[in-house]
Design an enzyme around this catalytic site. Sequence first.
Site, PDB file in Angstrom:
ATOM      1  N   ARG A 198      38.050 -18.798 -26.542  1.00  0.00           N
ATOM      2  CA  ARG A 198      37.096 -17.691 -26.690  1.00  0.00           C
ATOM      3  C   ARG A 198      35.876 -17.883 -25.790  1.00  0.00           C
ATOM      4  O   ARG A 198      35.289 -16.926 -25.288  1.00  0.00           O
ATOM      5  CB  ARG A 198      36.669 -17.579 -28.157  1.00  0.00           C
ATOM      6  CG  ARG A 198      37.781 -17.083 -29.076  1.00  0.00           C
ATOM      7  CD  ARG A 198      37.296 -17.021 -30.526  1.00  0.00           C
ATOM      8  NE  ARG A 198      38.330 -16.514 -31.419  1.00  0.00           N
ATOM      9  CZ  ARG A 198      39.223 -17.270 -32.041  1.00  0.00           C
ATOM     10  NH1 ARG A 198      39.219 -18.573 -31.839  1.00  0.00           N
ATOM     11  NH2 ARG A 198      40.131 -16.745 -32.843  1.00  0.00           N
ATOM     12  N   ASP A 250      40.236   9.952 -21.957  1.00  0.00           N
ATOM     13  CA  ASP A 250      41.481  10.508 -22.476  1.00  0.00           C
ATOM     14  C   ASP A 250      41.967   9.762 -23.713  1.00  0.00           C
ATOM     15  O   ASP A 250      42.332  10.370 -24.719  1.00  0.00           O
ATOM     16  CB  ASP A 250      42.569  10.490 -21.395  1.00  0.00           C
ATOM     17  CG  ASP A 250      42.317  11.516 -20.312  1.00  0.00           C
ATOM     18  OD1 ASP A 250      41.476  12.419 -20.524  1.00  0.00           O
ATOM     19  OD2 ASP A 250      42.948  11.429 -19.239  1.00  0.00           O
ATOM     20  N   LYS A 251      41.975   8.444 -23.627  1.00  0.00           N
ATOM     21  CA  LYS A 251      42.394   7.641 -24.786  1.00  0.00           C
ATOM     22  C   LYS A 251      41.450   7.872 -25.962  1.00  0.00           C
ATOM     23  O   LYS A 251      41.886   7.989 -27.113  1.00  0.00           O
ATOM     24  CB  LYS A 251      42.440   6.158 -24.430  1.00  0.00           C
ATOM     25  CG  LYS A 251      42.785   5.265 -25.621  1.00  0.00           C
ATOM     26  CD  LYS A 251      42.981   3.830 -25.222  1.00  0.00           C
ATOM     27  CE  LYS A 251      43.127   2.915 -26.432  1.00  0.00           C
ATOM     28  NZ  LYS A 251      44.199   3.341 -27.354  1.00  0.00           N
ATOM     29  N   ASN A 296      34.949 -11.095 -28.601  1.00  0.00           N
ATOM     30  CA  ASN A 296      34.923 -12.537 -28.380  1.00  0.00           C
ATOM     31  C   ASN A 296      34.471 -12.900 -26.970  1.00  0.00           C
ATOM     32  O   ASN A 296      34.703 -12.131 -26.042  1.00  0.00           O
ATOM     33  CB  ASN A 296      36.320 -13.124 -28.623  1.00  0.00           C
ATOM     34  CG  ASN A 296      36.564 -13.379 -30.096  1.00  0.00           C
ATOM     35  OD1 ASN A 296      35.699 -13.875 -30.805  1.00  0.00           O
ATOM     36  ND2 ASN A 296      37.753 -13.022 -30.553  1.00  0.00           N
ATOM     37  N   ASP A 315      38.253 -16.327 -40.293  1.00  0.00           N
ATOM     38  CA  ASP A 315      38.718 -17.716 -40.338  1.00  0.00           C
ATOM     39  C   ASP A 315      38.708 -18.220 -41.777  1.00  0.00           C
ATOM     40  O   ASP A 315      39.651 -18.899 -42.215  1.00  0.00           O
ATOM     41  CB  ASP A 315      37.813 -18.619 -39.497  1.00  0.00           C
ATOM     42  CG  ASP A 315      37.676 -18.153 -38.070  1.00  0.00           C
ATOM     43  OD1 ASP A 315      38.147 -18.864 -37.169  1.00  0.00           O
ATOM     44  OD2 ASP A 315      37.084 -17.078 -37.862  1.00  0.00           O
ATOM     45  N   HIS A 336      33.171 -19.560 -34.111  1.00  0.00           N
ATOM     46  CA  HIS A 336      34.451 -18.890 -34.350  1.00  0.00           C
ATOM     47  C   HIS A 336      35.375 -19.313 -33.218  1.00  0.00           C
ATOM     48  O   HIS A 336      35.469 -18.679 -32.183  1.00  0.00           O
ATOM     49  CB  HIS A 336      34.268 -17.366 -34.347  1.00  0.00           C
ATOM     50  CG  HIS A 336      35.568 -16.610 -34.359  1.00  0.00           C
ATOM     51  ND1 HIS A 336      36.525 -16.801 -35.310  1.00  0.00           N
ATOM     52  CD2 HIS A 336      36.060 -15.676 -33.508  1.00  0.00           C
ATOM     53  CE1 HIS A 336      37.562 -16.011 -35.072  1.00  0.00           C
ATOM     54  NE2 HIS A 336      37.300 -15.322 -33.964  1.00  0.00           N
ATOM     55  N   ARG A 368      41.589 -16.809 -43.709  1.00  0.00           N
ATOM     56  CA  ARG A 368      42.816 -17.545 -43.380  1.00  0.00           C
ATOM     57  C   ARG A 368      42.824 -18.906 -44.068  1.00  0.00           C
ATOM     58  O   ARG A 368      43.864 -19.366 -44.565  1.00  0.00           O
ATOM     59  CB  ARG A 368      42.911 -17.729 -41.864  1.00  0.00           C
ATOM     60  CG  ARG A 368      43.170 -16.447 -41.085  1.00  0.00           C
ATOM     61  CD  ARG A 368      42.932 -16.641 -39.598  1.00  0.00           C
ATOM     62  NE  ARG A 368      43.345 -15.475 -38.819  1.00  0.00           N
ATOM     63  CZ  ARG A 368      42.822 -15.128 -37.649  1.00  0.00           C
ATOM     64  NH1 ARG A 368      41.849 -15.860 -37.125  1.00  0.00           N
ATOM     65  NH2 ARG A 368      43.260 -14.060 -37.007  1.00  0.00           N
ATOM     66  N   ASP A 421      33.907   5.004 -25.984  1.00  0.00           N
ATOM     67  CA  ASP A 421      34.701   4.205 -25.063  1.00  0.00           C
ATOM     68  C   ASP A 421      34.525   4.797 -23.669  1.00  0.00           C
ATOM     69  O   ASP A 421      34.098   5.946 -23.528  1.00  0.00           O
ATOM     70  CB  ASP A 421      36.183   4.206 -25.472  1.00  0.00           C
ATOM     71  CG  ASP A 421      36.960   3.039 -24.882  1.00  0.00           C
ATOM     72  OD1 ASP A 421      37.266   2.085 -25.632  1.00  0.00           O
ATOM     73  OD2 ASP A 421      37.267   3.074 -23.682  1.00  0.00           O
TER      74      ASP A 421
END
Length: 333
Positions: free
Chosen positions: A107, A57-58, A139, A167, A194, A170, A53
């Site tokens: 999206r 720090d994160k 996305n 999807d 999507h 779901r 990333d």
Amino acid sequence: MAGAFFKSIHSAAPPSPTTRNTKITVVGVGNVGMAVAQTILTQELTQELALVDIQADKLRGEMLDLQHAAAFLPRTNIVAGTDYAITAGSDICVITAGARQRDGESRLNLVERNFHLFKSIVPQLVKYSPDTILLVVSNPVDILTYIAWKLSGLPSNKVMGSGTNLDSSRFRFMIADHLDVNAQDVQAYIIGEHGDSSVALWSSISVGGVPVLSFLDKQEIPYEKEHLEAIHQSVVNSAYEVIKLKGYTSWAIGYSTANLVKSVIRNQRRVHPVSVMAKDFHGIEEEVFLSLPAQLGRGGILGVASIHLTEEETHSLKMSAEAIFEVQKHLHI
């Protein structure tokens, strides 16, 4: 006989031989990236996990948080860094980095905000892992998977998007809930984009091996097409609802992505609806990535299922491809 069920995609390459430990990279340690990483760890899918990333720090905080759970997890070497050299030798690179989807935002509207980000990610991943498989989750996933393919120079079977795998999950859940059965006994796919132009394959839905619509017709049980479309629309809107309620989606896509990683890493040859190079399938003429039921293994996309579509479903799929291409053609990659 296997060749009759699955058709190879263009410019496919053979699977890469591996005799070493498995290594998986996750790019982006936001809500989705960490859900993916956590699920990969708990399902014991890798011996080494690399996190990347730009927020140092994160990134370090997330790495330490996972490392501190070592006593409760399978033995895994967890590393993290802002330098992509840490990803060297990855079997799969999962890209979750990207601008967060806003409440009510399509999206497809995200593409311009994420295109430039991928220019700094994809070439670096391929530089350090030239035999890797890229799995795009960010996305709009279909267009970004196309972008990743173009930027990477990899064969098309080595690049895929998470597509409509979630999807379809779901969709199966809603059908199972409606019929009061277990979702694992429901075979149903959402294909295409999507997003808003996805296509529900009602003609091939089965429960316990029984084709649903043909059974209803034979038993002369009435059903309304509008009711079927309402179920599909609920699938399309479900992510927007979650985003509206909690601000983002994470757990479901985390499990869905880990499910895809598992099929590839363990060479399970399972069929998933994922975003693949769709040119020449079902009359699609453009170089677009969209979801079709595909067999996954160590070589990435091993083939696309020769699934029968009705004329209406084929037309809807082509419209979905055109909707993606209409945005994609302005990218000038």
